[in-house]
Design a protein around this motif. Structure first.
Motif, mmCIF file in Angstrom:
data_model
loop_
_atom_site.group_PDB
_atom_site.id
_atom_site.type_symbol
_atom_site.label_atom_id
_atom_site.label_comp_id
_atom_site.label_asym_id
_atom_site.label_seq_id
_atom_site.Cartn_x
_atom_site.Cartn_y
_atom_site.Cartn_z
ATOM 1 N N ALA A 13 81.692 92.729 18.197
ATOM 2 C CA ALA A 13 80.376 93.104 17.681
ATOM 3 C C ALA A 13 80.098 92.319 16.401
ATOM 4 C CB ALA A 13 80.324 94.600 17.408
ATOM 5 N N GLY A 14 78.862 91.844 16.301
ATOM 6 C CA GLY A 14 78.491 91.017 15.160
ATOM 7 C C GLY A 14 78.655 89.537 15.407
ATOM 8 N N GLY A 15 79.315 89.181 16.497
ATOM 9 C CA GLY A 15 79.542 87.786 16.835
ATOM 10 C C GLY A 15 78.350 87.158 17.529
ATOM 11 N N PHE A 16 78.566 85.933 18.021
ATOM 12 C CA PHE A 16 77.472 85.215 18.655
ATOM 13 C C PHE A 16 77.979 84.446 19.868
ATOM 14 C CE2 PHE A 16 78.643 80.945 17.379
ATOM 15 C CZ PHE A 16 79.446 81.168 16.268
ATOM 16 N N LEU A 80 69.947 80.521 25.596
ATOM 17 C CA LEU A 80 69.767 81.825 24.967
ATOM 18 C C LEU A 80 70.809 81.942 23.869
ATOM 19 C CD1 LEU A 80 68.154 84.500 25.037
ATOM 20 C CD2 LEU A 80 70.038 85.459 26.387
ATOM 21 N N GLN A 81 70.355 81.833 22.639
ATOM 22 C CA GLN A 81 71.233 82.016 21.490
ATOM 23 C C GLN A 81 71.256 83.496 21.157
ATOM 24 O OE1 GLN A 81 73.128 79.693 19.711
ATOM 25 N NE2 GLN A 81 73.949 81.500 18.674
ATOM 26 N N MET A 82 72.428 84.068 21.149
ATOM 27 C CA MET A 82 72.586 85.501 20.911
ATOM 28 C C MET A 82 73.417 85.697 19.655
ATOM 29 S SD MET A 82 73.291 86.792 24.821
ATOM 30 C CE MET A 82 74.866 85.953 24.931
ATOM 31 N N ASN A 83 72.794 86.262 18.646
ATOM 32 C CA ASN A 83 73.465 86.527 17.372
ATOM 33 C C ASN A 83 73.582 88.011 17.134
ATOM 34 O OD1 ASN A 83 73.530 83.729 16.863
ATOM 35 N ND2 ASN A 83 71.534 83.789 15.856
ATOM 36 N N ASN A 84 74.483 88.369 16.238
ATOM 37 C CA ASN A 84 74.680 89.780 15.879
ATOM 38 C C ASN A 84 74.791 90.645 17.137
ATOM 39 O OD1 ASN A 84 74.938 92.069 14.291
ATOM 40 N ND2 ASN A 84 72.730 92.323 14.017
ATOM 41 N N LEU A 85 75.672 90.248 18.003
ATOM 42 C CA LEU A 85 75.814 90.948 19.279
ATOM 43 C C LEU A 85 76.316 92.368 19.087
ATOM 44 C CD1 LEU A 85 77.185 87.983 21.353
ATOM 45 C CD2 LEU A 85 75.217 89.372 21.992
ATOM 46 N N LYS A 86 75.861 93.235 19.974
ATOM 47 C CA LYS A 86 76.227 94.643 19.933
ATOM 48 C C LYS A 86 76.897 95.020 21.254
ATOM 49 C CE LYS A 86 72.141 95.675 17.117
ATOM 50 N NZ LYS A 86 70.907 96.498 17.010
ATOM 51 N N PRO A 87 77.715 96.057 21.253
ATOM 52 C CA PRO A 87 78.357 96.475 22.510
ATOM 53 C C PRO A 87 77.344 96.734 23.620
ATOM 54 C CG PRO A 87 79.430 97.538 20.667
ATOM 55 C CD PRO A 87 78.242 96.816 20.103
ATOM 56 N N GLU A 88 76.173 97.207 23.264
ATOM 57 C CA GLU A 88 75.160 97.477 24.286
ATOM 58 C C GLU A 88 74.561 96.215 24.881
ATOM 59 O OE1 GLU A 88 75.304 98.727 21.184
ATOM 60 O OE2 GLU A 88 73.287 98.945 20.309
ATOM 61 N N ASP A 89 74.905 95.057 24.358
ATOM 62 C CA ASP A 89 74.477 93.791 24.954
ATOM 63 C C ASP A 89 75.390 93.380 26.109
ATOM 64 O OD1 ASP A 89 73.765 92.628 21.647
ATOM 65 O OD2 ASP A 89 72.317 93.337 23.142
ATOM 66 N N THR A 90 76.468 94.110 26.293
ATOM 67 C CA THR A 90 77.389 93.798 27.379
ATOM 68 C C THR A 90 76.684 93.902 28.720
ATOM 69 O OG1 THR A 90 79.337 94.549 26.149
ATOM 70 C CG2 THR A 90 79.496 94.532 28.559
ATOM 71 N N ALA A 91 76.731 92.822 29.485
ATOM 72 C CA ALA A 91 76.023 92.777 30.770
ATOM 73 C C ALA A 91 76.298 91.439 31.441
ATOM 74 C CB ALA A 91 74.524 92.950 30.567
ATOM 75 N N VAL A 92 75.885 91.350 32.676
ATOM 76 C CA VAL A 92 75.824 90.059 33.351
ATOM 77 C C VAL A 92 74.431 89.497 33.089
ATOM 78 C CG1 VAL A 92 75.918 88.835 35.539
ATOM 79 C CG2 VAL A 92 77.465 90.758 35.117
#
Length: 123
Positions: A13-16, A80-92
């Motif tokens: 979490a918080g990663g990119f 798709l640049q994804m920053n500040n990732l959260k556990p709820e972003d977990t998906a295919v």
């Protein structure tokens, strides 16, 4: 394969992460509306981000300010640049490219999907 997605990974979490979707030579990505969708376990597929042929972008409320969709026409690729990732972003995550052409006899529609790439965000 018309669309090839890459960039799967496991991050804290918080990663990119950056996802890439490369279109085959038969698809000029600049002529298509392209988007990234995601599907979490037990949930329906949802639109994450979208970029139109004009370059206009749209984001789901849940990712606004954290994700950025972009397109490189020379490389025929959407990112798709994804920053500040959260556990709820977990998906295919799936990339999609679509367009419709008005013909004399009706509408010719194109709708391509990438194979999906797994993003896992640990807490």
């Amino acid at each position: 394969v018309q669309l090839q997605a890459s960039g799967r990974g496991l991050v804290q979490a918080g990663g990119f992460l950056r996802l890439a979707c490369v279109a085959s030579r038969s698809i000029f990505i600049s002529a298509y509306a392209t988007g990234w969708y995601r599907q979490a376990p037990g949930k329906e597929r949802e639109l994450v981000a979208y970029i139109g042929t004009s370059g206009r972008t749209t984001y789901a409320d849940s990712v606004k300010g954290r994700f950025t969709i972009s397109r490189n026409n020379a490389k025929n690729t959407v990112y798709l640049q994804m920053n500040n990732l959260k556990p709820e972003d977990t998906a295919v995550y799936y990339c999609n490219a679509r367009r419709s052409d008005q013909m004399a006899w009706g509408t010719l529609a194109y709708d391509y999907w990438g194979q999906g790439t797994l993003v896992t965000v640990s807490s």
